[in-house]
Enzyme design. Structure first.
Site, PDB file in Angstrom:
ATOM      1  N   MET A  40     -11.810  -5.983   4.585  1.00  0.00           N
ATOM      2  CA  MET A  40     -11.004  -5.088   5.420  1.00  0.00           C
ATOM      3  C   MET A  40     -10.726  -5.780   6.753  1.00  0.00           C
ATOM      4  SD  MET A  40     -10.224  -2.423   3.708  1.00  0.00           S
ATOM      5  CE  MET A  40      -9.373  -1.618   5.065  1.00  0.00           C
ATOM      6  N   HIS A  88      -8.138   1.196  -4.392  1.00  0.00           N
ATOM      7  CA  HIS A  88      -9.117   0.981  -3.319  1.00  0.00           C
ATOM      8  C   HIS A  88      -9.823   2.304  -3.034  1.00  0.00           C
ATOM      9  CE1 HIS A  88      -9.668  -0.204   1.224  1.00  0.00           C
ATOM     10  NE2 HIS A  88     -10.821  -0.113   0.585  1.00  0.00           N
ATOM     11  N   HIS A  98      -1.097  -1.201  -4.283  1.00  0.00           N
ATOM     12  CA  HIS A  98      -2.389  -0.868  -3.679  1.00  0.00           C
ATOM     13  C   HIS A  98      -2.463   0.645  -3.470  1.00  0.00           C
ATOM     14  CE1 HIS A  98      -5.983  -1.972  -1.347  1.00  0.00           C
ATOM     15  NE2 HIS A  98      -5.624  -1.027  -0.482  1.00  0.00           N
ATOM     16  N   ASP A 111      -6.718  -6.509   3.853  1.00  0.00           N
ATOM     17  CA  ASP A 111      -6.094  -5.190   3.922  1.00  0.00           C
ATOM     18  C   ASP A 111      -6.168  -4.634   5.332  1.00  0.00           C
ATOM     19  OD1 ASP A 111      -5.222  -2.607   3.422  1.00  0.00           O
ATOM     20  OD2 ASP A 111      -6.919  -2.031   2.159  1.00  0.00           O
ATOM     21  N   SER A 117       0.832  -1.208   0.000  1.00  0.00           N
ATOM     22  CA  SER A 117       0.000   0.000   0.000  1.00  0.00           C
ATOM     23  C   SER A 117       0.864   1.254   0.000  1.00  0.00           C
ATOM     24  CB  SER A 117      -0.910   0.022   1.229  1.00  0.00           C
ATOM     25  OG  SER A 117      -1.463   1.319   1.362  1.00  0.00           O
ATOM     26  N   MET A 138      -8.901   8.190  -0.403  1.00  0.00           N
ATOM     27  CA  MET A 138      -9.805   8.538   0.707  1.00  0.00           C
ATOM     28  C   MET A 138     -10.301   9.964   0.538  1.00  0.00           C
ATOM     29  SD  MET A 138      -7.551   7.125   3.863  1.00  0.00           S
ATOM     30  CE  MET A 138      -6.813   5.496   3.860  1.00  0.00           C
ATOM     31  N   MET A 145     -12.101   4.557  -1.147  1.00  0.00           N
ATOM     32  CA  MET A 145     -12.817   4.774   0.118  1.00  0.00           C
ATOM     33  C   MET A 145     -13.466   6.148   0.006  1.00  0.00           C
ATOM     34  SD  MET A 145      -9.946   3.130   2.628  1.00  0.00           S
ATOM     35  CE  MET A 145      -8.687   3.269   1.358  1.00  0.00           C
ATOM     36  N   ASP A 189      -4.703   3.643  -2.067  1.00  0.00           N
ATOM     37  CA  ASP A 189      -5.807   3.969  -1.164  1.00  0.00           C
ATOM     38  C   ASP A 189      -6.304   5.387  -1.389  1.00  0.00           C
ATOM     39  OD1 ASP A 189      -6.127   1.622   0.585  1.00  0.00           O
ATOM     40  OD2 ASP A 189      -4.039   2.036   1.142  1.00  0.00           O
TER      41      ASP A 189
HETATM   42  C1  DX5 Z   1      -6.589   1.470   5.347  1.00  0.00           C
HETATM   43  C2  DX5 Z   1      -6.036   1.168   3.977  1.00  0.00           C
HETATM   44  C3  DX5 Z   1      -4.937   0.170   3.965  1.00  0.00           C
HETATM   45  C4  DX5 Z   1      -3.689   0.603   4.712  1.00  0.00           C
HETATM   46  C5  DX5 Z   1      -2.906  -0.622   5.068  1.00  0.00           C
HETATM   47  O1  DX5 Z   1      -7.736   2.225   5.207  1.00  0.00           O
HETATM   48  O2  DX5 Z   1      -7.084   0.647   3.168  1.00  0.00           O
HETATM   49  O3  DX5 Z   1      -4.615  -0.190   2.628  1.00  0.00           O
HETATM   50  O4  DX5 Z   1      -2.878   1.459   3.966  1.00  0.00           O
HETATM   51  O5  DX5 Z   1      -1.810  -0.253   5.825  1.00  0.00           O
HETATM   52  P1  DX5 Z   1      -1.116  -1.216   6.888  1.00  0.00           P
HETATM   53  O6  DX5 Z   1      -0.628  -2.421   6.125  1.00  0.00           O
HETATM   54  O7  DX5 Z   1      -0.025  -0.387   7.437  1.00  0.00           O
HETATM   55  O8  DX5 Z   1      -2.154  -1.604   7.898  1.00  0.00           O
HETATM   56 ZN    ZN Z   2      -6.585  -0.239   1.202  1.00  0.00          ZN
END
Ligand code: DX5
Ligand code: ZN
Length: 220
Positions: free
Chosen positions: A137, A66, A33, A175, A8, A37, A68, A35
């Site tokens: 998740m 991903h 990956h 994840d 990620s 947000m 969010m 993320d």
């Molecule tokens: C959380 C994200 C994850 C996060 C994972 O909302 O979707 O992808 O970056 O990070 P680690 O592996 O550090 O928990």
């Molecule tokens: Zn993620």
């Protein structure tokens, strides 16, 4: 089972994103990956389209995006154009699930649906035959560096059992809070796409961390 590590980017050094991506690509990662947000669906804001667009030309990793965000259906086309290969959206978002799946397919991308820790696995059974991947998740979405919630692994198992029983070919991604120390647990539960942020990018040797996770998953 074929296993894939999807580091990620959230845990990378943002002053040198290109180098960070190249490093994990050389280190044996299969995917990246990403993320996204929006500060509304989750209480945090990360990065969006321009970052994905900028990284696309420098990497041949599978871009595992991903989302969010609250209304993912409004942005599918833009993330597809920016370079996503897999687009994951949340069951808990306020987009219609069936039509958002269709939008991702129409854009020619792989479709993935995610469930947060409070959503039961059964909620997405009706959609599984339409999906390339599901994302379970293992922490509450929003932040990297959290601890894996063990109860979420029962949902991974329930989904893997359903997928096997119905002879579907759907990857299961996990994840949040995954490291070489617990990768065997998630693999044993039935996950085969492993997201890892802190445990890869904050490791002294990210290549060794990726290998350790592949090894730990394959040995189950
Ligand atoms: C959380 C994200 C994850 C996060 C994972 O909302 O979707 O992808 O970056 O990070 P680690 O592996 O550090 O928990
Ligand atoms: Zn993620």
């Amino acid at each position: 089972m074929k296993y894939y590590i999807s580091p990620s980017l959230l845990a990378a050094d943002f002053t040198r994103l290109g180098d960070e991506v190249k490093k994990i690509e050389r280190g044996g990662a299969a995917m990246l990956h990403l993320d996204v947000m929006d500060g509304t669906f989750v209480p945090n804001i990360s990065f969006g389209l321009p970052v994905i667009e900028s990284l696309r030309p420098i990497s041949s990793l599978i871009f595992d995006v991903h989302l969010m965000i609250t209304e993912p259906h409004r942005y599918i086309e833009r993330f597809a154009e920016a370079g996503a290969d897999i687009i994951t959206f949340h069951y808990e978002s306020n987009s219609d699930v069936a039509s958002t799946i269709e939008l991702i397919k129409k854009a020619g991308k792989r479709v993935s649906l995610s469930i947060s820790p409070d959503t039961p696995a059964e909620a997405i059974f009706p959609y599984l035959s339409e999906l390339d991947m599901v994302l379970v998740m293992t922490v509450y979405p929003g932040f990297g560096g959290q601890k894996l919630i063990p109860a979420t692994l029962q949902k991974v198992k329930a989904l893997r059992d359903y997928i096997t029983e119905h002879s579907l070919s759907v990857n299961i991604e996990v994840d949040g809070g995954i490291s070489p120390a617990n990768v065997a647990d998630v693999a044993r539960a039935g996950a085969n796409v492993i997201v890892a942020g802190s445990s890869v990018f904050h490791a002294d040797d990210p290549t060794a961390a990726i290998s350790a996770m592949l090894q730990g998953a394959s040995n189950t």
